[in-house]
Design a protein around this motif. Structure first.
Motif, mmCIF file in Angstrom:
data_model
loop_
_atom_site.group_PDB
_atom_site.id
_atom_site.type_symbol
_atom_site.label_atom_id
_atom_site.label_comp_id
_atom_site.label_asym_id
_atom_site.label_seq_id
_atom_site.Cartn_x
_atom_site.Cartn_y
_atom_site.Cartn_z
ATOM 1 N N GLU A 1 -41.581 13.538 -48.082
ATOM 2 C CA GLU A 1 -42.296 14.788 -47.796
ATOM 3 C C GLU A 1 -41.958 15.302 -46.400
ATOM 4 O OE1 GLU A 1 -46.356 14.350 -50.441
ATOM 5 O OE2 GLU A 1 -46.190 13.193 -48.586
ATOM 6 N N LEU A 2 -41.872 14.392 -45.447
ATOM 7 C CA LEU A 2 -41.522 14.790 -44.080
ATOM 8 C C LEU A 2 -40.103 15.360 -44.032
ATOM 9 C CD1 LEU A 2 -43.061 11.737 -42.203
ATOM 10 C CD2 LEU A 2 -43.949 14.066 -42.219
ATOM 11 N N ALA A 3 -39.193 14.760 -44.794
ATOM 12 C CA ALA A 3 -37.818 15.256 -44.833
ATOM 13 C C ALA A 3 -37.768 16.686 -45.359
ATOM 14 C CB ALA A 3 -36.941 14.343 -45.676
ATOM 15 N N PRO B 1 -43.704 6.241 -41.841
ATOM 16 C CA PRO B 1 -42.780 7.169 -42.503
ATOM 17 C C PRO B 1 -42.247 8.170 -41.491
ATOM 18 C CG PRO B 1 -44.846 6.969 -43.720
ATOM 19 C CD PRO B 1 -45.064 6.315 -42.397
ATOM 20 N N ALA B 2 -40.959 8.494 -41.580
ATOM 21 C CA ALA B 2 -40.368 9.413 -40.607
ATOM 22 C C ALA B 2 -39.159 10.113 -41.204
ATOM 23 C CB ALA B 2 -39.961 8.650 -39.342
ATOM 24 N N ALA B 3 -38.801 11.228 -40.581
ATOM 25 C CA ALA B 3 -37.597 11.972 -40.960
ATOM 26 C C ALA B 3 -37.034 12.619 -39.712
ATOM 27 C CB ALA B 3 -37.915 13.022 -42.023
ATOM 28 N N LEU B 4 -35.714 12.734 -39.655
ATOM 29 C CA LEU B 4 -35.052 13.222 -38.440
ATOM 30 C C LEU B 4 -33.838 14.052 -38.807
ATOM 31 C CD1 LEU B 4 -34.243 11.138 -35.280
ATOM 32 C CD2 LEU B 4 -32.367 12.256 -36.499
ATOM 33 N N VAL B 5 -33.591 15.101 -38.014
ATOM 34 C CA VAL B 5 -32.408 15.921 -38.195
ATOM 35 C C VAL B 5 -31.910 16.373 -36.826
ATOM 36 C CG1 VAL B 5 -33.675 18.114 -38.427
ATOM 37 C CG2 VAL B 5 -31.409 17.865 -39.492
ATOM 38 N N THR B 6 -30.600 16.521 -36.691
ATOM 39 C CA THR B 6 -29.988 16.932 -35.429
ATOM 40 C C THR B 6 -29.105 18.149 -35.647
ATOM 41 O OG1 THR B 6 -30.028 14.688 -34.517
ATOM 42 C CG2 THR B 6 -28.471 16.225 -33.525
ATOM 43 N N SER C 1 -34.084 9.716 -43.185
ATOM 44 C CA SER C 1 -35.500 9.502 -43.450
ATOM 45 C C SER C 1 -35.734 8.077 -43.910
ATOM 46 C CB SER C 1 -36.017 10.485 -44.509
ATOM 47 O OG SER C 1 -35.373 10.280 -45.755
ATOM 48 N N GLY C 2 -36.959 7.629 -43.775
ATOM 49 C CA GLY C 2 -37.338 6.267 -44.125
ATOM 50 C C GLY C 2 -38.327 5.740 -43.116
ATOM 51 N N GLU C 3 -38.346 4.436 -42.891
ATOM 52 C CA GLU C 3 -39.202 3.879 -41.855
ATOM 53 C C GLU C 3 -38.641 4.263 -40.486
ATOM 54 O OE1 GLU C 3 -39.631 -0.288 -42.390
ATOM 55 O OE2 GLU C 3 -40.584 -0.111 -44.354
ATOM 56 N N TYR C 4 -39.522 4.560 -39.548
ATOM 57 C CA TYR C 4 -39.099 5.027 -38.232
ATOM 58 C C TYR C 4 -38.080 4.088 -37.581
ATOM 59 C CZ TYR C 4 -39.473 6.519 -33.342
ATOM 60 O OH TYR C 4 -39.181 6.949 -32.082
ATOM 61 N N GLY C 5 -38.348 2.798 -37.657
ATOM 62 C CA GLY C 5 -37.463 1.833 -37.011
ATOM 63 C C GLY C 5 -36.096 1.701 -37.655
ATOM 64 N N GLN D 1 -34.922 16.948 -34.108
ATOM 65 C CA GLN D 1 -36.307 17.058 -34.555
ATOM 66 C C GLN D 1 -36.680 15.787 -35.297
ATOM 67 O OE1 GLN D 1 -36.909 19.471 -37.977
ATOM 68 N NE2 GLN D 1 -39.099 19.806 -37.624
ATOM 69 N N THR D 2 -37.824 15.206 -34.963
ATOM 70 C CA THR D 2 -38.331 14.026 -35.650
ATOM 71 C C THR D 2 -39.756 14.286 -36.104
ATOM 72 O OG1 THR D 2 -37.022 12.636 -34.149
ATOM 73 C CG2 THR D 2 -38.655 11.527 -35.524
ATOM 74 N N LEU D 3 -40.055 13.976 -37.361
ATOM 75 C CA LEU D 3 -41.405 14.054 -37.892
ATOM 76 C C LEU D 3 -41.847 12.648 -38.275
ATOM 77 C CD1 LEU D 3 -41.143 17.172 -40.254
ATOM 78 C CD2 LEU D 3 -41.986 17.098 -37.896
#
Length: 232
Positions: A49-51, A109-114, A69-73, A124-126
């Motif tokens: 959902e964050l992605a 949960p996290a998602a990131l885009v550059t 996306s996936g686990e933050y770590g 951007q990181t959610l």
């Protein structure tokens, strides 16, 4: 280990800037297909959902690789930052380990885009998290004695100066931090905007020689607007 957004984020950028001078190369993000415990428990938003809520474009920039996306770590950018930190010598060690606010658990949960253009990057990181944890990150402040520090990666040294603005009103509360980095005769700037929404925390990182607070906060507001369309 929990991940502190600041001043760890400052150290990450410091390491990245100095590593660039050393000729180190970065890796593009790639999707990670994992399910965080918080997702299984049905707490907050899933990484999928964050992605969906990530920025689709940033005017003047092109997306650099696929969103992650996936686990933050497990996010590639987070893992790269951790590696850079391990290879960085800091003149004020406590500034790399201090905990000024809440911590981001590696399994949220996290998602990131550059996005990138010549000499500039926007990331951007959610992150899905309870409002109380997100509020701790927004309320965190860089310790006074960490507003200036020096780093060394190999034989390359850099000096960093930090400025922090009063609490802002992006989303349901925000903070903005700027870092000016000098490596010999070369200078660059990084601006971080951290803001919270309903059950999530967002960060915008703008990095490059002409990065400004105004542009970073404009992108953060666009991030908030995009997320509001997707996340109920």
């Amino acid at each position: 280990m929990a991940h502190r957004l600041l001043p760890i984020a400052l150290l990450s950028t410091a390491a990245a800037v100095t590593a660039t001078a050393c000729g180190a190369g970065g890796e593009r993000a790639r999707p990670v297909h994992g399910t965080a415990p918080a997702e299984i428990a049905g707490v907050g938003y899933t990484s999928a959902e964050l992605a969906q809520a990530l920025l689709l474009h940033v005017p003047g920039y092109r997306r650099a690789g696929e969103p992650d996306s996936g686990e933050y770590g497990t996010l590639k950018a987070v893992q790269n930052a951790a590696r850079l930190q391990r290879g960085t010598v800091l003149d004020k060690p406590r500034c790399g380990t201090a905990r000024p606010g809440g911590a981001v658990a590696p399994d949220v949960p996290a998602a990131l885009v550059t996005f990138a253009k010549k000499g500039m990057t926007v990331t951007q990181t959610l992150m899905g998290m309870p409002a109380s944890d997100a509020e701790k990150q927004v309320n965190a402040r860089v310790p006074a004695d960490c507003l200036t520090f020096r780093t060394k990666v190999g034989s390359h040294r850099a000096t960093h100066r930090v400025v922090e603005t009063p609490k802002g009103e992006i989303g349901e509360g925000s903070r903005t931090v700027g870092v000016a980095t000098s490596t010999g005769t070369t200078g660059t700037r990084t601006w971080y905007v951290v803001f919270r929404g309903r059950h999530y925390l967002a960060t915008i990182t703008l990095h490059g020689p002409t990065a400004t607070r105004a542009e970073a906060e404009r992108i953060a507001r666009a991030s908030r607007a995009q997320a509001s369309k997707i996340l109920p």
